[in-house]
Motif scaffolding. Structure first.
Motif, PDB file in Angstrom:
ATOM      1  N   ILE A   1       0.816  -1.217   0.000  1.00 23.73           N
ATOM      2  CA  ILE A   1       0.000   0.000   0.000  1.00 23.73           C
ATOM      3  C   ILE A   1       0.848   1.264   0.000  1.00 23.73           C
ATOM      4  CG2 ILE A   1      -1.612   1.373   1.389  1.00 23.73           C
ATOM      5  CD1 ILE A   1      -2.913  -1.268   2.278  1.00 23.73           C
ATOM      6  N   PHE A   2       1.906   1.283   0.810  1.00 26.15           N
ATOM      7  CA  PHE A   2       2.642   2.528   1.026  1.00 26.15           C
ATOM      8  C   PHE A   2       3.767   2.770   0.020  1.00 26.15           C
ATOM      9  CE2 PHE A   2       0.511   2.328   5.062  1.00 26.15           C
ATOM     10  CZ  PHE A   2       0.419   3.645   5.464  1.00 26.15           C
ATOM     11  N   SER A   3       4.349   1.712  -0.540  1.00 26.54           N
ATOM     12  CA  SER A   3       5.525   1.906  -1.396  1.00 26.54           C
ATOM     13  C   SER A   3       5.265   2.831  -2.590  1.00 26.54           C
ATOM     14  CB  SER A   3       6.078   0.560  -1.859  1.00 26.54           C
ATOM     15  OG  SER A   3       5.092  -0.198  -2.523  1.00 26.54           O
ATOM     16  N   PRO A   4       4.156   2.684  -3.334  1.00 22.96           N
ATOM     17  CA  PRO A   4       3.947   3.610  -4.451  1.00 22.96           C
ATOM     18  C   PRO A   4       3.767   5.051  -4.003  1.00 22.96           C
ATOM     19  CG  PRO A   4       1.999   2.252  -4.117  1.00 22.96           C
ATOM     20  CD  PRO A   4       3.083   1.667  -3.272  1.00 22.96           C
ATOM     21  N   ASN A   5       3.132   5.258  -2.843  1.00 24.65           N
ATOM     22  CA  ASN A   5       2.943   6.614  -2.331  1.00 24.65           C
ATOM     23  C   ASN A   5       4.258   7.229  -1.871  1.00 24.65           C
ATOM     24  OD1 ASN A   5      -0.173   7.005  -2.181  1.00 24.65           O
ATOM     25  ND2 ASN A   5       0.138   5.000  -1.279  1.00 24.65           N
ATOM     26  N   ILE A   6       5.089   6.410  -1.214  1.00 24.03           N
ATOM     27  CA  ILE A   6       6.381   6.911  -0.728  1.00 24.03           C
ATOM     28  C   ILE A   6       7.310   7.220  -1.895  1.00 24.03           C
ATOM     29  CG2 ILE A   6       8.470   6.263   0.527  1.00 24.03           C
ATOM     30  CD1 ILE A   6       6.674   4.746   2.480  1.00 24.03           C
ATOM     31  N   PHE A   7       7.373   6.316  -2.882  1.00 24.06           N
ATOM     32  CA  PHE A   7       8.221   6.556  -4.052  1.00 24.06           C
ATOM     33  C   PHE A   7       7.710   7.752  -4.853  1.00 24.06           C
ATOM     34  CE2 PHE A   7       9.524   1.992  -3.606  1.00 24.06           C
ATOM     35  CZ  PHE A   7      10.873   2.250  -3.427  1.00 24.06           C
ATOM     36  N   GLY A   8       6.386   7.908  -4.905  1.00 21.84           N
ATOM     37  CA  GLY A   8       5.819   9.065  -5.592  1.00 21.84           C
ATOM     38  C   GLY A   8       6.207  10.353  -4.892  1.00 21.84           C
ATOM     39  N   LEU A   9       6.221  10.318  -3.556  1.00 23.23           N
ATOM     40  CA  LEU A   9       6.632  11.492  -2.781  1.00 23.23           C
ATOM     41  C   LEU A   9       8.112  11.786  -2.995  1.00 23.23           C
ATOM     42  CD1 LEU A   9       5.232  13.392  -0.684  1.00 23.23           C
ATOM     43  CD2 LEU A   9       6.291  11.977   1.089  1.00 23.23           C
ATOM     44  N   ALA A  10       8.921  10.720  -3.067  1.00 26.62           N
ATOM     45  CA  ALA A  10      10.365  10.896  -3.261  1.00 26.62           C
ATOM     46  C   ALA A  10      10.697  11.448  -4.644  1.00 26.62           C
ATOM     47  CB  ALA A  10      11.075   9.562  -3.043  1.00 26.62           C
ATOM     48  N   ARG A  11       9.826  11.174  -5.629  1.00 22.42           N
ATOM     49  CA  ARG A  11      10.062  11.673  -6.992  1.00 22.42           C
ATOM     50  C   ARG A  11       9.502  13.074  -7.212  1.00 22.42           C
ATOM     51  NH1 ARG A  11       8.563   6.223  -8.476  1.00 22.42           N
ATOM     52  NH2 ARG A  11       6.446   6.973  -8.855  1.00 22.42           N
ATOM     53  N   SER A  12       8.671  13.564  -6.294  1.00 24.08           N
ATOM     54  CA  SER A  12       8.058  14.875  -6.466  1.00 24.08           C
ATOM     55  C   SER A  12       9.112  15.972  -6.344  1.00 24.08           C
ATOM     56  CB  SER A  12       6.949  15.091  -5.432  1.00 24.08           C
ATOM     57  OG  SER A  12       7.500  15.165  -4.127  1.00 24.08           O
ATOM     58  N   THR A  13       8.893  17.069  -7.050  1.00 29.18           N
ATOM     59  CA  THR A  13       9.854  18.175  -7.055  1.00 29.18           C
ATOM     60  C   THR A  13       9.942  18.859  -5.697  1.00 29.18           C
ATOM     61  OG1 THR A  13       8.094  19.627  -7.886  1.00 29.18           O
ATOM     62  CG2 THR A  13       9.539  18.595  -9.518  1.00 29.18           C
ATOM     63  N   GLU A  14       8.859  18.837  -4.922  1.00 28.73           N
ATOM     64  CA  GLU A  14       8.828  19.546  -3.649  1.00 28.73           C
ATOM     65  C   GLU A  14       9.597  18.822  -2.558  1.00 28.73           C
ATOM     66  OE1 GLU A  14       5.038  21.091  -2.359  1.00 28.73           O
ATOM     67  OE2 GLU A  14       4.228  20.900  -4.383  1.00 28.73           O
ATOM     68  N   TYR A  15       9.613  17.481  -2.568  1.00 28.59           N
ATOM     69  CA  TYR A  15      10.202  16.736  -1.466  1.00 28.59           C
ATOM     70  C   TYR A  15      11.415  15.913  -1.857  1.00 28.59           C
ATOM     71  CZ  TYR A  15       5.706  17.916   0.630  1.00 28.59           C
ATOM     72  OH  TYR A  15       4.629  18.588   1.108  1.00 28.59           O
ATOM     73  N   ARG A  16      11.737  15.832  -3.137  1.00 28.39           N
ATOM     74  CA  ARG A  16      12.826  14.983  -3.598  1.00 28.39           C
ATOM     75  C   ARG A  16      14.157  15.380  -2.958  1.00 28.39           C
ATOM     76  NH1 ARG A  16      12.814  14.627  -9.769  1.00 28.39           N
ATOM     77  NH2 ARG A  16      12.930  16.887  -9.449  1.00 28.39           N
ATOM     78  N   GLU A  17      14.467  16.670  -2.978  1.00 24.62           N
ATOM     79  CA  GLU A  17      15.749  17.143  -2.452  1.00 24.62           C
ATOM     80  C   GLU A  17      15.845  16.930  -0.938  1.00 24.62           C
ATOM     81  OE1 GLU A  17      18.528  21.190  -2.412  1.00 24.62           O
ATOM     82  OE2 GLU A  17      16.674  21.124  -3.602  1.00 24.62           O
ATOM     83  N   SER A  18      14.751  17.157  -0.229  1.00 22.92           N
ATOM     84  CA  SER A  18      14.755  16.977   1.237  1.00 22.92           C
ATOM     85  C   SER A  18      14.993  15.527   1.613  1.00 22.92           C
ATOM     86  CB  SER A  18      13.430  17.456   1.822  1.00 22.92           C
ATOM     87  OG  SER A  18      13.218  18.824   1.555  1.00 22.92           O
ATOM     88  N   ILE A  19      14.328  14.608   0.904  1.00 22.76           N
ATOM     89  CA  ILE A  19      14.501  13.178   1.179  1.00 22.76           C
ATOM     90  C   ILE A  19      15.915  12.729   0.813  1.00 22.76           C
ATOM     91  CG2 ILE A  19      13.714  10.857   0.538  1.00 22.76           C
ATOM     92  CD1 ILE A  19      10.922  12.027   0.166  1.00 22.76           C
ATOM     93  N   TYR A  20      16.447  13.282  -0.287  1.00 18.14           N
ATOM     94  CA  TYR A  20      17.812  12.944  -0.713  1.00 18.14           C
ATOM     95  C   TYR A  20      18.825  13.409   0.333  1.00 18.14           C
ATOM     96  CZ  TYR A  20      22.101  12.947  -3.495  1.00 18.14           C
ATOM     97  OH  TYR A  20      23.380  12.730  -3.948  1.00 18.14           O
ATOM     98  N   ASN A  21      18.645  14.618   0.855  1.00 25.12           N
ATOM     99  CA  ASN A  21      19.555  15.150   1.879  1.00 25.12           C
ATOM    100  C   ASN A  21      19.453  14.346   3.174  1.00 25.12           C
ATOM    101  OD1 ASN A  21      20.442  17.182   0.164  1.00 25.12           O
ATOM    102  ND2 ASN A  21      18.879  18.644   0.870  1.00 25.12           N
ATOM    103  N   LEU A  22      18.223  13.936   3.526  1.00 20.94           N
ATOM    104  CA  LEU A  22      18.037  13.118   4.725  1.00 20.94           C
ATOM    105  C   LEU A  22      18.758  11.780   4.585  1.00 20.94           C
ATOM    106  CD1 LEU A  22      16.606  12.809   7.486  1.00 20.94           C
ATOM    107  CD2 LEU A  22      14.660  11.830   6.249  1.00 20.94           C
ATOM    108  N   GLY A  23      18.712  11.206   3.372  1.00 20.37           N
ATOM    109  CA  GLY A  23      19.404   9.952   3.117  1.00 20.37           C
ATOM    110  C   GLY A  23      20.908  10.090   3.243  1.00 20.37           C
ATOM    111  N   ASN A  24      21.443  11.226   2.832  1.00 17.92           N
ATOM    112  CA  ASN A  24      22.885  11.462   2.951  1.00 17.92           C
ATOM    113  C   ASN A  24      23.317  11.623   4.402  1.00 17.92           C
ATOM    114  OD1 ASN A  24      23.366  11.367   0.189  1.00 17.92           O
ATOM    115  ND2 ASN A  24      23.022  13.564  -0.095  1.00 17.92           N
ATOM    116  N   GLU A  25      22.437  12.179   5.229  1.00 16.13           N
ATOM    117  CA  GLU A  25      22.781  12.431   6.621  1.00 16.13           C
ATOM    118  C   GLU A  25      22.693  11.178   7.492  1.00 16.13           C
ATOM    119  OE1 GLU A  25      20.541  15.632   8.233  1.00 16.13           O
ATOM    120  OE2 GLU A  25      21.194  17.087   6.718  1.00 16.13           O
ATOM    121  N   ILE A  26      21.623  10.419   7.346  1.00 17.66           N
ATOM    122  CA  ILE A  26      21.424   9.262   8.231  1.00 17.66           C
ATOM    123  C   ILE A  26      21.531   7.923   7.500  1.00 17.66           C
ATOM    124  CG2 ILE A  26      19.959  10.631   9.748  1.00 17.66           C
ATOM    125  CD1 ILE A  26      17.534   9.270   8.573  1.00 17.66           C
ATOM    126  N   GLY A  27      21.713   7.956   6.180  1.00 17.36           N
ATOM    127  CA  GLY A  27      21.840   6.725   5.406  1.00 17.36           C
ATOM    128  C   GLY A  27      20.524   6.315   4.761  1.00 17.36           C
TER     129      GLY A  27
END
Length: 341
Positions: A200-226
């Motif tokens: 249920i959640f994977s398509p919504n989460i991946f869609g959020l990660a691909r969005s222009t508004e949240y993509r950079e924030s999620i990418y930066n969070l991944g760099n900080e905590i893995g």
């Protein structure tokens, strides 16, 4: 109607300026399920040469499961409701989650497509309400399995731990005169619910990660905590929302609908939404899933709840589960072959 509408040629409506008819028809086909990160689509040629219609394989599989569950329910005079109960609850949670995630981009959607945004939002709310009423009706048909209680036995079996729990609790716990779910039922619930959370959640989460508004924030969070930590964090939040929606409103999850079990308060008061929230947060404790191999799980003890068994309806639960897993396996194999993973 959903089956028929799934095969409609959108290009035909578009060329003849009948898009409004297409969107009216789509109201009756609210099933749009992605599987993990990729869309499993059947591509069929239309009458017009060079045009194709893409049909969601996962949506067709869900509709088929819902249809079979409905037929079984009808032919059994409303007695065999396991498969129908599961599909409606899965649908309710999925549409609710989709509505929640749409709020993250609501300003963007309203700015660019206000009419369609209003249409799809009201449509989702309608189908969520429709599923809510149907699930409540099916819940009203369920009865718990009663067991006899020996009062002398209860006094002998009271442990020090239970006495401490009672002294710390505002309400005294009570002996439940119903049959509790087995360890096998609870383990199966955990495995199936975890799979449904991912589905249920994977398509919504991946869609959020691909969005222009949240993509950079999620990418930066991944760099900080893995990246792996981010995935674990998303999974934990997803499980939290999943259980709060399903168990908070209906006192059972989609997996519990399949195994015909439900949560129940062990105190004199009725099971409240706040109690379910506390129970759901308790699941985030490290190694908590292993606690249900004891008599009660930690999320049961901390929230004064337990899992009880309903009277079985229809065929053995293993047939329903294998039936669903078979369709999921077909979808996965098709997706892997199509994308050559």
């Amino acid at each position: 109607m959903s089956f028929i509408i799934s095969f409609i040629d959108y290009d035909f409506f578009s060329k003849n300026n009948y898009e409004y008819i297409f969107y009216i028809l789509k109201f009756f086909n609210p099933i749009h399920f992605d599987l993990l990160h990729f869309k499993n689509e059947l591509v069929l040629p239309n009458n017009n040469e060079g045009t194709y219609t893409s049909i969601s394989l996962n949506g067709i599989i869900f509709l088929l499961t819902l249809l079979i569950g409905t037929i079984i329910y009808h032919l059994s005079n409303q007695k065999k409701s396991r498969l129908l109960h599961f599909t409606l609850l899965f649908f309710f949670v999925s549409k609710s989650v989709s509505l929640i995630f749409s709020l993250f981009n609501i300003t963007h959607f309203i700015k660019n497509q206000p009419g369609l945004t209003f249409y799809y939002t009201t449509t989702n709310i309608f189908w969520i309400f429709f599923a809510y009423k149907a699930i409540n009706h099916l819940n009203s048909l369920k009865t718990l399995i009663t067991v006899s209680i020996n009062k002398n036995e209860i006094k002998e079996r009271v442990s020090a731990r239970e006495i401490i729990n009672q002294s710390l609790s505002k309400e005294n716990t009570r002996q439940i005169p119903y049959e509790k779910a087995t360890i096998g039922d609870r383990f199966l619930n955990y495995i199936l619910d975890t799979f449904f959370v991912i589905l249920i959640f994977s398509p919504n989460i991946f869609g959020l990660a691909r969005s222009t508004e949240y993509r950079e924030s999620i990418y930066n969070l991944g760099n900080e905590i893995g990246e792996s930590t981010v995935l674990i964090l998303f999974l934990a939040i997803s499980r939290l929302i999943y259980y709060i929606i399903s168990e908070g409103i209906f006192h059972l999850s989609p997996a519990k609908a399949l195994t015909e079990t439900q949560i129940h308060s062990t105190t004199e008061s009725k099971l409240s939404f706040a109690t379910v929230i506390g129970r759901s947060f308790s699941r985030l404790i490290p190694f908590e899933p292993f606690s249900f191999f004891s008599k009660t799980g930690w999320h049961d003890d901390l929230s004064n709840t337990t899992v009880l068994k309903n009277k079985k309806t229809g065929n053995s639960q293993i047939y329903s589960i294998l039936f669903i897993l078979l369709f999921v396996l077909i979808s996965v194999i098709y997706g892997l072959n199509k994308y050559k993973f």
